[in-house]
Design an enzyme around this catalytic site. Sequence first.
Site, PDB file in Angstrom:
ATOM      1  N   ARG A 256      -9.776  -6.895  11.953  1.00 40.96           N
ATOM      2  CA  ARG A 256      -9.346  -5.499  12.062  1.00 40.96           C
ATOM      3  C   ARG A 256      -7.966  -5.260  11.469  1.00 40.96           C
ATOM      4  NH1 ARG A 256      -9.410  -4.408  18.045  1.00 40.96           N
ATOM      5  NH2 ARG A 256      -8.547  -2.407  17.382  1.00 40.96           N
ATOM      6  N   ASN A 257      -7.331  -6.322  10.980  1.00 36.07           N
ATOM      7  CA  ASN A 257      -6.050  -6.128  10.302  1.00 36.07           C
ATOM      8  C   ASN A 257      -6.315  -5.495   8.940  1.00 36.07           C
ATOM      9  OD1 ASN A 257      -3.580  -6.724   8.666  1.00 36.07           O
ATOM     10  ND2 ASN A 257      -2.966  -7.746  10.566  1.00 36.07           N
ATOM     11  N   ARG A 258      -5.542  -4.495   8.604  1.00 41.38           N
ATOM     12  CA  ARG A 258      -5.821  -3.694   7.403  1.00 41.38           C
ATOM     13  C   ARG A 258      -5.018  -4.128   6.177  1.00 41.38           C
ATOM     14  NH1 ARG A 258      -4.515   1.737  10.465  1.00 41.38           N
ATOM     15  NH2 ARG A 258      -3.042   0.278  11.407  1.00 41.38           N
TER      16      ARG A 258
ATOM     17  N   THR B 295       0.246  -3.567   9.545  1.00 42.15           N
ATOM     18  CA  THR B 295      -1.176  -3.304   9.306  1.00 42.15           C
ATOM     19  C   THR B 295      -2.039  -3.808  10.460  1.00 42.15           C
ATOM     20  OG1 THR B 295      -1.322  -5.381   8.071  1.00 42.15           O
ATOM     21  CG2 THR B 295      -0.946  -3.365   6.801  1.00 42.15           C
TER      22      THR B 295
END
Length: 198
Positions: free
Chosen positions: A55-57, A154
């Site tokens: 889920r880190n962007r 992020t």
Amino acid sequence: MPKNSPFPKESKVAAVKTVFHTLPPVFDSCSRVLILGSLPSPKSRELGFYYGHPRNRFWTVLGRLLREEIPPSPEGKRALLLSRHIALWDVVQRCEIRGAADESIRRPLPNDLSLILGQADIRAIFTTGQKAAALYRRLCQPQTGIAALSLPSTSPANCTCSIEALYESYRQILPFLEEGDQPSPPFAKKNSENTPEE
């Protein structure tokens, strides 16, 4: 467990652990921009590469920024970073931390950034997230003499920052990746006026 059990409920709070940075920095002599996080998350350490939480962007933003499809493997990501002259590492070499919570970092020791700065023509240093920015200013800037520009985190924990807002902020990296003379950053001086509150 019964509602009125005399035994305390098991805590779900992660224990504080001493964590060592085990991922090698990504860079070569052609790197122009250095991006620094605080410390690899447990998921990143498990996978053996940076920004590994699904889920880190970070990789989504970087792919859009560079107009590149992000390879799924660590080897592919590393090759992409080097081909676009981006160095990647973290501020902290060792610390005490609770899970992946940056705000819980205690007793941090910094990575030796001279390893990169002594071999690559780094034009600008960026940090991802306020904690990384604060740690850099306190632990690294006295040695490097270079002020860094803080980018928003992020991490999924920074869910209030939209993908569009992240993209607009990270666009500041692009001019430093271009061929030719490097731009004059507003944060090149030691005492930068463009630093976030800690």
